[in-house]
Scaffold this motif. Structure first.
Motif, short mmCIF file in Angstrom:
data_model
loop_
_atom_site.label_atom_id
_atom_site.label_comp_id
_atom_site.label_asym_id
_atom_site.label_seq_id
_atom_site.Cartn_x
_atom_site.Cartn_y
_atom_site.Cartn_z
N GLY A 37 -10.42 -7.67 2.32
CA GLY A 37 -9.80 -6.49 1.71
C GLY A 37 -10.73 -5.90 0.65
O GLY A 37 -10.35 -5.75 -0.51
N SER A 82 -11.96 -2.94 0.24
CA SER A 82 -11.90 -1.52 -0.09
C SER A 82 -10.66 -1.16 -0.91
O SER A 82 -10.52 -0.01 -1.32
N CYS A 94 -12.23 -4.53 5.92
CA CYS A 94 -11.46 -3.36 5.51
C CYS A 94 -11.06 -2.60 6.78
O CYS A 94 -11.48 -2.96 7.89
N SER A 145 -12.23 3.05 5.93
CA SER A 145 -12.73 2.68 4.60
C SER A 145 -14.12 2.08 4.63
O SER A 145 -14.65 1.71 3.57
N ALA A 180 -16.68 1.16 1.51
CA ALA A 180 -17.04 -0.23 1.22
C ALA A 180 -18.56 -0.37 1.12
O ALA A 180 -19.09 -1.03 0.21
#
Length: 309
Positions: free
Chosen positions: A152, A154, A176, A180, A184
């Motif tokens: 996770g 982002s 992500c 996104s 990132a």
């Protein structure tokens, strides 16, 4: 004065705009006129009763913890702040109420806002950046050459975690969503994977630390991806995960409250551009009820959602 509050633990339908009065200013407290307040998942978890053993059953209760604003007055023992100072900070979750016009806050929960960032940007920092700091610097001990995986990468916490790790010259990989990935990479994530790419990211390399911001990575899976002395850092503890984690010294929990002492340093990193929040939506306080509901039910844009006053 007006704020978002509720009279019982439960869903978003229990929120309403209510009038409230502040108590007398304590000697170590600061009264702040709110200019922006950022919404965190923790806010509605509190309203649902996730911490009711600690928050009790005294109602009405205000919502909101992260804010930025202007100092109106200070207690007799406060020496770091003066009326007119622009500040940001976080309320003790037992005294939530940042989704309101004015708050009273302990001076240790505040720091001065960098002049060149907006109130909305400053309000987006406290909980997410403190959590990321504790996870990446205190627990994972990010340093030059270390390999860190962020599940996770982002989200609000994940993006700050990536920024902090990169600032300490660590190599970062993470997961992500497809929309996104560019963001990132812009935050310094070298290897970006989709959430379903487990076969790829699990075999990418062995990591010095894994930070699960989502609570979706199994402990056994995470431990199998670590180097012998690596650590798995979690911010979504369930009874089962805690019980399993207690069997391994490599399982560590990170909580935002432990990062409160780093708030001034977070302000410095935001000032020099090392940390930067992404705001997905700014909405006026008058729309707070619908905006909070949308955020809670995932009908929201990427980035932080901020109420402006």
């Amino acid at each position: 004065m007006k704020r978002v509050q509720y009279d019982r633990y439960g869903g978003p339908e229990g929120m309403y705009f209510g009038e409230y009065d502040l108590p007398a200013l304590g000697e170590s407290e600061v009264r702040v006129s709110i200019k922006a307040a950022a919404i965190n998942p923790f806010d509605w978890k509190l309203r649902r009763g996730a911490m009711k053993l600690l928050t009790g059953r005294r109602f009405p209760r205000g919502m909101g913890t992260d804010f930025a604003g202007i100092v109106e007055a200070t207690g007799s023992k406060v020496t770091k702040f003066y009326a007119g100072d622009e500040v940001f900070g976080v309320l003790d979750f037992k005294k939530s109420g940042a989704f309101g016009e004015v708050v009273m806050v302990d001076s240790n929960h505040l720091t001065k806002k960098p002049a060149h960032i907006s109130f909305s940007e400053a309000a987006s920092l406290p909980t997410a950046a403190m959590t990321a700091w504790v996870a990446i610097l205190d627990k994972a001990a990010a340093r030059r050459g270390s390999n860190i995986f962020i599940n996770g990468c982002s989200g609000a916490v994940g993006s700050f975690a990536a920024q902090l790790a990169v600032a300490h010259e660590a190599r970062v990989a993470g997961t992500c969503g497809p929309t996104s990935r560019d963001r990132a990479r812009a935050a310094g994530v070298d290897a970006v994977f989709g959430y379903s790419d487990k076969q790829r990211y699990a075999k990418n390399t062995k990591y010095d630390a894994i930070f699960d911001t989502l609570g979706t990575l199994g402990i056994e899976d995470a431990l199998s991806m670590l180097k012998p002395k690596g650590v798995f850092v979690d911010i979504n503890p369930t009874p089962g995960r805690i019980a399993r984690g207690m069997l391994s010294r490599r399982y560590k929990l990170a909580f935002a409250a432990s990062g409160l002492k780093h708030l001034p340093a977070i302000a410095e990193l935001a000032s020099d551009g090392t940390l930067w929040p992404t705001i997905g939506l700014e909405a006026p306080f008058s729309e707070a009820l619908s905006v909070i509901t949308d955020a809670e039910t995932a009908r929201r844009s990427y980035g932080k959602t901020v109420l402006t006053f």
